[in-house]
Structures are given as structure tokens and as C-alpha cells.
Design an enzyme around this catalytic site. Structure first.
Site, PDB file in Angstrom:
ATOM      1  N   SER A 143       5.326   3.263  10.841  1.00  0.00           N
ATOM      2  CA  SER A 143       6.337   3.896  12.107  1.00  0.00           C
ATOM      3  C   SER A 143       5.261   4.506  13.337  1.00  0.00           C
ATOM      4  O   SER A 143       3.688   5.182  12.594  1.00  0.00           O
ATOM      5  CB  SER A 143       6.507   4.376  10.752  1.00  0.00           C
ATOM      6  OG  SER A 143       7.311   6.258  11.577  1.00  0.00           O
ATOM      7  N   TYR A 156       6.801  10.827   3.770  1.00  0.00           N
ATOM      8  CA  TYR A 156       6.610   9.790   4.407  1.00  0.00           C
ATOM      9  C   TYR A 156       5.270   9.270   5.203  1.00  0.00           C
ATOM     10  O   TYR A 156       5.370   7.973   5.686  1.00  0.00           O
ATOM     11  CB  TYR A 156       7.980  10.143   5.324  1.00  0.00           C
ATOM     12  CG  TYR A 156       8.153   8.512   5.857  1.00  0.00           C
ATOM     13  CD1 TYR A 156       8.881   7.869   5.747  1.00  0.00           C
ATOM     14  CD2 TYR A 156       8.041   8.565   7.477  1.00  0.00           C
ATOM     15  CE1 TYR A 156       9.496   6.552   6.729  1.00  0.00           C
ATOM     16  CE2 TYR A 156       8.310   8.081   8.024  1.00  0.00           C
ATOM     17  CZ  TYR A 156       9.020   6.610   7.016  1.00  0.00           C
ATOM     18  OH  TYR A 156       9.848   5.754   8.491  1.00  0.00           O
TER      19      TYR A 156
END
Ligand code: NDP
Length: 245
Positions: A143, A156
Site C-alpha cells: 500500500s 494497518y
């Protein structure tokens, strides 16, 4: 070493929605055999049927990436059926957002189990098969959160930074298999639909609605990396909306 750039056996985790499903569509259209894994088997079955109806080669199997036995069985079934596993796309992920001081420990564990341990399980399941053949390709979906940290996304981001680190370590230790990280920014999927603190999740959903690129854009990046010749290892592709800061 040269290997065919199409017709590969590609395992995709988290293929029941979003980036995983778009990747399955893109890779099947490119002529690869795709093997779809996730927990929502009904979705996998209908996607596999759609791909076969369009002339592609696809099958599916229930998969929980948090369970090493499940991941090993997923890889072994493909290996038994096709005689090889050429590519693993470690895509499954979850993102229940919340501030750290909310102490949503169960969701921290879930992110670590799916986003990090799940990727490690995938590697553990396919690496021996790939090492034995002396060729293979592991694509890990990280990501832009592997490059910058934002409030409510600490855990995360920690899992995605870890995916980037372990991918780089595996790459350094490998001369036979390719390792690629694909790092998307905001992408229109179901990622913000489940879990997390209501406010944080609503903010992420709003950003996604405003900024996001389609999952097919990320699938194209994955397809590009897989489609390079065997002696060309695309190490990382960062792909985000032009309007994302
Ligand atoms: P989705 O929620 O649409 O897809 C997530 C997929 O992961 C689903 O197919 C889900 O399937 C699967 N999954 C979740 N838990 C498990 C599990 N325990 N075992 C197997 N599969 C599981 O979101 P995205 O498509 O966006 O997410 C795909 C990847 O992209 C993730 O790694 C995410 O972190 C990453 N990403 C997404 C971005 C975005 O903006 N959308 C940005 C950057 C990265 P099921 O529930 O059926 O098991």
C-alpha cells in the site's frame, strides 16, 4: 532463465472482491490460469464461472490466509492440478481503522494475522515449490501505507511496512524467484466496509469515494509485473490517484 510470459498458473488470495477480483479478470484475459482463493466461496465460484464463460481458465478454492494449513492446501491443490505454481499474488487484506488509544486489540490482531501473517503463510506455502523448480514469482500487495503513516492507520501501516520489508528481504535472498510489491493508493473496493471505529471508517470511505481509482488500475500494474520476462524483476510499483496527496 526465460519462462513464458503468458499461460502461467497464478494463485490469487482475496480474489472474492476488489483488487483480487480485478486481478483475476486481468490475468485471465492475459491467458493465465488463475486460481482464486478467499473465504466467500459463492463469490469465487461466480467469478470463476464468469472468467471461464469469457474463455479464460479459472478455478477456485476456499481459503483463509490466517490458517497456514488452509494456505498450504490451496497451493498444494493447484500444484497437484497443474503440476506447478508460477505466481502467487498475496493480496488478501483488511483495514479496520481506529486510533491506537481505542485499543481495539482484536482488530490489531486481525490486521497482523491477515495482512502480515497471511503473506508469510503464502510465502511458506509456495516457496519450496518454486525453489524446487528454480523459478517463480511472488507478488505482495502492500500500500502507499507502506510508505507513510496516517492517524487511525498506525497498525494497518505497520503491517504494510512489514510486507515491504519482508518482500525486500526475500528479494535479496533470491536469485531464482522474482519478488514484486504493488503498493496502491486509494482504490475503489470493499476495504472500508468492514470493522474499525465508525468515525475513522467513515472518513476513509469518504476519501475513497472522492479520490479512488478503479481496482482494474491496480490489476493492470500486477499484470504488467507478471508479464515481464523471467529475467526482469519489477521490484515495486506504487500506483495512486493523481489527486491523492
Ligand atoms: P476488499 O475488501 O475488496 O478485498 C479484500 C479481500 O481480502 C477479499 O477478497 C477478502 O475475501 C479477502 N480476505 C480478507 N480476509 C481474508 C482471510 N482471512 N483469508 C482469505 N482472504 C481474506 O479490499 P481491496 O481489494 O482493497 O484489498 C486488497 C488488498 O489491497 C489488501 O491487501 C489491501 O490492504 C490492499 N490495498 C487496498 C487499497 C484500497 O484503497 N482499496 C489501498 C492500498 C492497499 P473474503 O472476505 O471473502 O475472505
Amino acid at each position: 532463465m526465460s519462462e513464458p510470459t503468458t499461460g502461467k498458473v497464478v494463485l490469487i488470495t482475496g480474489a472474492s472482491s476488489g483488487i483480487g477480483a480485478a486481478t483475476a479478470r486481468r490475468l485471465a484475459a492475459d491467458g493465465h490460469h488463475v486460481v482464486l482463493g478467499a473465504r466467500r466461496v459463492d463469490r469465487l465460484a461466480s467469478l470463476a464461472a464468469e472468467l471461464r464463460a469469457a474463455g479464460g481458465q479459472a478455478d477456485h478454492r476456499e481459503l483463509d490466509v490466517t490458517d497456514l494449513g488452509s494456505v498450504r492446501a490451496f497451493a498444494a491443490a493447484a500444484h497437484e492440478r497443474y503440476g506447478r505454481v508460477d505466481v502467487l499474488v498475496n493480496n488478501a487484506g483488511v483495514m479496520p481503522l481506529s486510533p491506537v488509544d481505542a485499543l481495539r486489540v482484536a482488530e490489531w490482531d486481525q490486521m497482523i494475522d491477515v495482512n502480515l501473517r497471511g503473506v508469510l503463510h503464502g510465502i511458506a506455502a509456495v516457496l519450496p515449490l518454486m525453489r524446487e523448480r528454480g523459478t517463480g514469482h511472488i507478488v505482495n500487495v502492500a500500500s502507499t501505507s507502506a510508505h507513510r503513516v496516517d492517524p487511525t492507520a498506525a497498525v494497518y501501516c505497520a503491517t504494510k511496512y512489514a510486507v515491504l520489508a519482508l518482500s525486500e528481504g526475500l528479494r535479496q535472498e533470491s536469485r531464482d524467484i522474482r519478488v514484486t510489491v504493488v503498493s496502491p493508493g486509494f482504490t475503489r473496493t470493499e476495504l472500508t466496509d468492514r470493522g474499525g471505529a465508525a468515525e475513522a471508517q467513515a472518513a476513509a470511505r469518504a476519501a475513497m469515494e472522492q479520490l479512488a481509482i478503479p481496482a482494474s488500475a491496480v490489476a493492470d500494474a500486477i499484470g504488467y509485473a507478471i508479464g515481464r520476462p523471467g529475467d526482469v524483476d519489477v521490484n515495486e510499483i506504487v500506483i495512486r490517484p493523481t489527486v491523492q496527496g
